[in-house]
Design a protein around this motif. Structure first.
Motif, mmCIF file in Angstrom:
data_model
loop_
_atom_site.group_PDB
_atom_site.id
_atom_site.type_symbol
_atom_site.label_atom_id
_atom_site.label_comp_id
_atom_site.label_asym_id
_atom_site.label_seq_id
_atom_site.Cartn_x
_atom_site.Cartn_y
_atom_site.Cartn_z
ATOM 1 N N ALA A 1 0.832 -1.210 0.000
ATOM 2 C CA ALA A 1 0.000 0.000 0.000
ATOM 3 C C ALA A 1 0.865 1.258 0.000
ATOM 4 C CB ALA A 1 -0.935 -0.007 1.209
ATOM 5 N N LEU A 2 1.907 1.262 0.809
ATOM 6 C CA LEU A 2 2.807 2.423 0.850
ATOM 7 C C LEU A 2 3.528 2.616 -0.483
ATOM 8 C CD1 LEU A 2 4.338 1.986 4.420
ATOM 9 C CD2 LEU A 2 2.831 3.821 3.657
ATOM 10 N N ALA A 3 3.963 1.509 -1.079
ATOM 11 C CA ALA A 3 4.666 1.596 -2.365
ATOM 12 C C ALA A 3 3.743 2.137 -3.447
ATOM 13 C CB ALA A 3 5.207 0.223 -2.760
ATOM 14 N N ALA A 4 2.523 1.648 -3.506
ATOM 15 C CA ALA A 4 1.569 2.133 -4.504
ATOM 16 C C ALA A 4 1.308 3.624 -4.316
ATOM 17 C CB ALA A 4 0.269 1.345 -4.419
ATOM 18 N N ASN A 5 1.211 4.044 -3.066
ATOM 19 C CA ASN A 5 0.965 5.452 -2.770
ATOM 20 C C ASN A 5 2.185 6.308 -3.104
ATOM 21 O OD1 ASN A 5 -0.366 7.757 -1.798
ATOM 22 N ND2 ASN A 5 0.412 7.444 0.254
ATOM 23 N N ALA A 6 3.371 5.834 -2.760
ATOM 24 C CA ALA A 6 4.586 6.630 -2.950
ATOM 25 C C ALA A 6 5.070 6.617 -4.392
ATOM 26 C CB ALA A 6 5.697 6.117 -2.035
ATOM 27 N N LEU A 7 4.984 5.482 -5.065
ATOM 28 C CA LEU A 7 5.573 5.338 -6.393
ATOM 29 C C LEU A 7 4.548 5.350 -7.516
ATOM 30 C CD1 LEU A 7 8.051 2.444 -5.498
ATOM 31 C CD2 LEU A 7 8.538 4.897 -5.566
ATOM 32 N N GLY A 8 3.304 5.068 -7.178
ATOM 33 C CA GLY A 8 2.269 4.953 -8.205
ATOM 34 C C GLY A 8 2.135 3.503 -8.624
ATOM 35 N N GLU B 1 2.054 2.126 -11.476
ATOM 36 C CA GLU B 1 2.869 1.663 -12.595
ATOM 37 C C GLU B 1 4.219 1.091 -12.157
ATOM 38 O OE1 GLU B 1 3.428 6.068 -12.019
ATOM 39 O OE2 GLU B 1 1.680 4.807 -12.322
ATOM 40 N N TRP B 2 4.691 1.430 -10.987
ATOM 41 C CA TRP B 2 5.976 0.915 -10.472
ATOM 42 C C TRP B 2 5.799 -0.253 -9.513
ATOM 43 C CZ3 TRP B 2 10.539 2.236 -12.403
ATOM 44 C CH2 TRP B 2 10.616 3.394 -13.158
ATOM 45 N N LEU B 3 4.573 -0.576 -9.179
ATOM 46 C CA LEU B 3 4.305 -1.584 -8.155
ATOM 47 C C LEU B 3 4.867 -2.960 -8.526
ATOM 48 C CD1 LEU B 3 3.134 -1.907 -5.392
ATOM 49 C CD2 LEU B 3 0.910 -2.354 -6.396
ATOM 50 N N GLY B 4 4.761 -3.367 -9.785
ATOM 51 C CA GLY B 4 5.284 -4.668 -10.215
ATOM 52 C C GLY B 4 6.790 -4.770 -10.048
ATOM 53 N N LEU B 5 7.514 -3.758 -10.525
ATOM 54 C CA LEU B 5 8.977 -3.752 -10.400
ATOM 55 C C LEU B 5 9.376 -3.709 -8.928
ATOM 56 C CD1 LEU B 5 11.798 -3.622 -11.655
ATOM 57 C CD2 LEU B 5 11.533 -1.123 -11.718
ATOM 58 N N PHE B 6 8.708 -2.848 -8.183
ATOM 59 C CA PHE B 6 8.989 -2.740 -6.754
ATOM 60 C C PHE B 6 8.790 -4.088 -6.058
ATOM 61 C CE2 PHE B 6 7.500 -2.133 -2.418
ATOM 62 C CZ PHE B 6 8.539 -1.393 -1.886
ATOM 63 N N SER B 7 7.694 -4.770 -6.378
ATOM 64 C CA SER B 7 7.402 -6.065 -5.758
ATOM 65 C C SER B 7 8.469 -7.100 -6.101
ATOM 66 C CB SER B 7 6.026 -6.568 -6.203
ATOM 67 O OG SER B 7 5.032 -5.696 -5.755
ATOM 68 N N GLY B 8 8.926 -7.108 -7.337
ATOM 69 C CA GLY B 8 9.967 -8.048 -7.746
ATOM 70 C C GLY B 8 11.275 -7.813 -7.022
ATOM 71 N N VAL B 9 11.700 -6.558 -6.942
ATOM 72 C CA VAL B 9 12.950 -6.223 -6.238
ATOM 73 C C VAL B 9 12.804 -6.538 -4.756
ATOM 74 C CG1 VAL B 9 14.473 -4.316 -5.571
ATOM 75 C CG2 VAL B 9 13.662 -4.495 -7.932
ATOM 76 N N LEU B 10 11.674 -6.184 -4.185
ATOM 77 C CA LEU B 10 11.445 -6.447 -2.768
ATOM 78 C C LEU B 10 11.469 -7.949 -2.477
ATOM 79 C CD1 LEU B 10 10.851 -5.363 0.041
ATOM 80 C CD2 LEU B 10 8.415 -5.437 -0.524
ATOM 81 N N THR B 11 10.877 -8.742 -3.348
ATOM 82 C CA THR B 11 10.880 -10.193 -3.169
ATOM 83 C C THR B 11 12.305 -10.728 -3.155
ATOM 84 O OG1 THR B 11 8.714 -10.403 -4.185
ATOM 85 C CG2 THR B 11 10.084 -12.382 -4.142
ATOM 86 N N LEU B 12 13.128 -10.273 -4.077
ATOM 87 C CA LEU B 12 14.526 -10.699 -4.124
ATOM 88 C C LEU B 12 15.260 -10.313 -2.841
ATOM 89 C CD1 LEU B 12 16.912 -11.916 -5.703
ATOM 90 C CD2 LEU B 12 17.305 -9.623 -6.631
ATOM 91 N N LEU B 13 15.055 -9.088 -2.388
ATOM 92 C CA LEU B 13 15.703 -8.630 -1.157
ATOM 93 C C LEU B 13 15.249 -9.439 0.058
ATOM 94 C CD1 LEU B 13 15.597 -4.767 -1.727
ATOM 95 C CD2 LEU B 13 17.591 -6.277 -1.890
#
Length: 142
Positions: free
Chosen positions: A86-93, A95-107
């Motif tokens: 929810a914070l990522a969608a709010n902060a990044l929009g 359109e970036w949620l998929g990339l953010f989720s992938g990087v976060l999963t790896l981390l």
């Protein structure tokens, strides 16, 4: 929304670290509990090492301890994912949620699973003796 994008990104970065210590500690604990042989635990009990009696109780019924650890891990993962998503969608929009989720999963895999479990196995005796009383208490509560 009039909130500065840098403030949003900073809040998101701080929130990312929120549940990761819990998840990492869970992985560390689980690896340590599995790695210490029962014979070694029994020698700890004879030596009256702190945490040895709790560790012995856990080792004799690992199913309850594993269930407790899995419940704690799942709660941390679910609450953390919902909050951070929810914070990522709010902060990044969106359109970036998929990339953010992938990087976060790896981390998460590297820093909350692989590294803690490797350390838990390497330092199994010290970790198991330290975490056993808390895990035994949580097992009794749950």
């Amino acid at each position: 929304n009039v909130v500065n994008p840098q403030i949003k990104a900073s809040c998101l970065a701080v929130s990312l670290s929120g549940d990761k210590p819990i998840i990492g500690t869970v992985g560390l604990s689980l690896a340590a509990l599995f790695a210490v042989p029962l014979g070694k635990v029994e020698s700890f009990v004879e030596e009256k090492k702190r945490g040895a009696a709790a560790l012995q109780t856990i080792k004799k019924n690992m199913v309850e301890a594993i269930t407790t650890i899995v419940i704690i891990n799942n709660i941390a993962n679910i609450v953390g994912s919902i909050t951070i998503g929810a914070l990522a969608a709010n902060a990044l929009g969106n359109e970036w949620l998929g990339l953010f989720s992938g990087v976060l999963t790896l981390l998460i895999i590297v820093f909350s699973e692989i590294i803690p479990k490797t350390l838990g196995e390497h330092y199994s005796e010290q970790v198991a003796l330290k975490v056993a009383p808390s895990i035994l208490l949580m097992t009794k509560i749950l």
